[in-house]
Design an enzyme around this catalytic site. Sequence first.
Site, PDB file in Angstrom:
ATOM      1  N   TYR A 135     -36.207 -20.111 -16.834  1.00 35.27           N
ATOM      2  CA  TYR A 135     -35.080 -20.892 -16.288  1.00 35.27           C
ATOM      3  C   TYR A 135     -35.543 -21.727 -15.077  1.00 35.27           C
ATOM      4  CZ  TYR A 135     -30.930 -21.717 -13.399  1.00 35.27           C
ATOM      5  OH  TYR A 135     -29.979 -22.291 -12.598  1.00 35.27           O
ATOM      6  N   LYS A 139     -36.171 -26.003 -14.396  1.00 32.68           N
ATOM      7  CA  LYS A 139     -35.711 -26.820 -13.264  1.00 32.68           C
ATOM      8  C   LYS A 139     -36.870 -27.615 -12.655  1.00 32.68           C
ATOM      9  CE  LYS A 139     -31.454 -25.577 -13.687  1.00 32.68           C
ATOM     10  NZ  LYS A 139     -30.465 -26.540 -14.220  1.00 32.68           N
ATOM     11  N   SER A 164     -26.959 -19.862  -3.835  1.00 32.50           N
ATOM     12  CA  SER A 164     -25.946 -19.039  -4.505  1.00 32.50           C
ATOM     13  C   SER A 164     -24.592 -19.664  -4.195  1.00 32.50           C
ATOM     14  CB  SER A 164     -25.998 -17.604  -3.986  1.00 32.50           C
ATOM     15  OG  SER A 164     -27.307 -17.089  -4.128  1.00 32.50           O
TER      16      SER A 164
HETATM   17  C1  15L Z   1     -28.860 -19.866 -10.080  1.00 28.83           C
HETATM   18  O1  15L Z   1     -29.577 -20.832 -10.317  1.00 28.83           O
HETATM   19  C2  15L Z   1     -27.922 -19.336 -11.088  1.00 28.83           C
HETATM   20  O2  15L Z   1     -27.392 -20.349 -11.909  1.00 28.83           O
HETATM   21  C3  15L Z   1     -26.820 -18.496 -10.497  1.00 28.83           C
HETATM   22  O3  15L Z   1     -26.243 -17.736 -11.544  1.00 28.83           O
HETATM   23  C4  15L Z   1     -27.335 -17.558  -9.391  1.00 28.83           C
HETATM   24  O4  15L Z   1     -28.212 -16.614  -9.940  1.00 28.83           O
HETATM   25  C5  15L Z   1     -28.074 -18.362  -8.344  1.00 28.83           C
HETATM   26  O5  15L Z   1     -29.073 -19.183  -8.915  1.00 28.83           O
HETATM   27  C6  15L Z   1     -28.726 -17.468  -7.298  1.00 28.83           C
HETATM   28  O6  15L Z   1     -29.952 -17.458  -7.174  1.00 28.83           O
HETATM   29  O7  15L Z   1     -27.998 -16.764  -6.592  1.00 28.83           O
END
Ligand code: 15L
Length: 278
Positions: A135, A139, A164
Amino acid sequence: MKKIALSGAGGQLGSVVRTELIARGIPLRSAAGSKALAPLVDGEDVMHGDLRDPAVVDRLLDGVDVLIHLAGTSVERPLPEIIDNNLLALVEVYEGARRQGVRRVVFASSNHAIGMYPVTEPLTLDCALRPDGFYGLSKVWGEALARMYWDKHGIESICVRIGSCLDRPTEPRHLSTWFGHCDLIHFLDRCIEAEDVGFMTVWGVSANTRSWWDNGGAERLGYQPTQNAEVYAAQVLAGPNPLDTLGQRYQGGSFVGLDYSRVDSGPDGSTAPAVRPI
Ligand code: 15L
């Protein structure tokens, strides 16, 4: 007034953004994925569909000045799903932006692009990327893709490495990573209104006392956060910490321990816990 498109409008973050932008009277077209959106107000401009389909992207971006692109897989998932939603769909979105003459894309990047940094290491915007999974890696790819479309096609992008984004912090890590909703909406307002941003990367984070991320270099956006997770610190620290040792050690939190197999010592020299599957 600029026409704004919002993808991922059916998601947790998208719902907040959609509601707030509509309340501010911003001309908005909101798109969800597979499920139709029920209009929030009479005559609301809503649609849904798969962004890997150029016809769907054209419909989303027709007449649009700025796209807020929140769609995609937002957690760690098996690679094929990430490739479909975060790699292939993103190319279609930027190709659509070229066809439709969209001036600017706000790309929802993530702190998971740098999740393998220890929490003891403060980061600036130009730090090397250290994703904590597929994931996060998607990005990294998205940020580079946004850069390429600026360099080759003059489409502006603001890549926001979201921390967050929650109503309020609920665990110790959030004291560093929290991105409050008021700050998010102010941030998006700047993304819509700021002049000539070109290509830029920004941390999507509030003015947290314990933040790991320094937004120095992104002043031209005019983002001035006012929320601070510290207000909730006493309450949060009185509760349990849901993260394991590894999650507490690295900025990516719980994502770090997913499919983690080092048994010698971690990248910071620490000892690893057992593997957790995705
Ligand atoms: C993110 O990129 C996620 O989409 C979200 O669900 C959280 O996990 C967030 O990061 C995070 O790191 O708190």
